[in-house]
Scaffold this active site. Sequence first.
Site, PDB file in Angstrom:
ATOM      1  N   CYS A 135       0.835  -1.198   0.000  1.00  0.00           N
ATOM      2  CA  CYS A 135       0.000   0.000   0.000  1.00  0.00           C
ATOM      3  C   CYS A 135       0.875   1.254   0.000  1.00  0.00           C
ATOM      4  O   CYS A 135       1.459   1.604   1.031  1.00  0.00           O
ATOM      5  CB  CYS A 135      -0.917   0.008   1.221  1.00  0.00           C
ATOM      6  N   CYS A 138      -0.429   4.049   2.242  1.00  0.00           N
ATOM      7  CA  CYS A 138      -0.175   3.806   3.662  1.00  0.00           C
ATOM      8  C   CYS A 138       1.275   4.067   4.045  1.00  0.00           C
ATOM      9  O   CYS A 138       1.557   4.647   5.104  1.00  0.00           O
ATOM     10  CB  CYS A 138      -0.499   2.355   4.018  1.00  0.00           C
ATOM     11  N   ASP A 139       2.210   3.628   3.198  1.00  0.00           N
ATOM     12  CA  ASP A 139       3.596   3.500   3.640  1.00  0.00           C
ATOM     13  C   ASP A 139       4.627   4.325   2.883  1.00  0.00           C
ATOM     14  O   ASP A 139       5.812   4.289   3.219  1.00  0.00           O
ATOM     15  CB  ASP A 139       4.008   2.021   3.567  1.00  0.00           C
TER      16      ASP A 139
END
Length: 314
Positions: A135, A138-139
């Site tokens: 992701c 997300c990261d």
Amino acid sequence: MGKIYDVIILGAGPAGLAAGLYAGRSRLSTLIIEKGQDGGQIAITDEIENYPGQIVEGESGPSLIARMTGQAEKFGVERVSDTITEVELEGDVKVLKSAKAEYQAKNIIIATGAYSRPIGCKGEAEFMGKGVSYCATCDANFFEDFEVYVVGGGDSAVEEAMYLTKFARKVTIIHRRNELRAAKSIQEKAFANPKIDFFWDSVVEEVYGDDILQGMVVKNVKTGETRKVEADPEDGMFGLFGFIGTVPNSKLFEGIIDMDERGYIKTDDDMHTNVPNVYAAGDVRIKSLRQVVTAAADGAIAAVQVERSLSDYF
């Protein structure tokens, strides 16, 4: 005849727990059934930065989910650890069956989530959340000014690679073919981006490192040659993102609930499926963004719809 719940929620990820919280606060008799650990994919995330209202420093997937679980329990939501193997969703009372029990409810919320299709290399599971991610949203921020590698060649892989260039100093796309499968317009943008490089006809065979991702073995599928890719000594690590698709946990509902060709459940904006009093929320449904915040929103909407279906005031 056993207890008939107002609503049974399948899954205790962010969507299921949010649905449980809203259903519990509405004084509905509510049961959450989860076969594994609470949280789903977010439970394996070491650090979270983009959930509104989270702890600003030091929030992890498990810590966030623990608080969500506690909120649901506070409002009387019952819990069962079980694996459902058969469903009967027609009629006013829905029946869910496992090897050890049978559960009944007037409404069902499917919040079974989805999982990222694994890259398929040796050591992958060991380094999930420690350099291996699925992701970018997300990261990506964790890899600012680092090198990252993206596995895949479709629309999502190339789009996520371009997104990662906002953070990483270099992004290399690893694709098992000699040309991308992404739409031509997306390809053109990627080829024009000076931060993006390519490993063609290649797959990742193995990842390794000392607690964090520090190296990998890449194989050329045409020549059979392998090469080691290791982190810059000054960085000490690099990122590896897999974007070769996600798989919804929806097999149990095949032939009953309407889905797209990939198995994602079709719903309207209020989470209704094609079956009356059956809802879907979170990553298992068709949606444009799969994040904790959107899953929680789906769960809240589904639970409110359940409450309205049971109320004489609507």
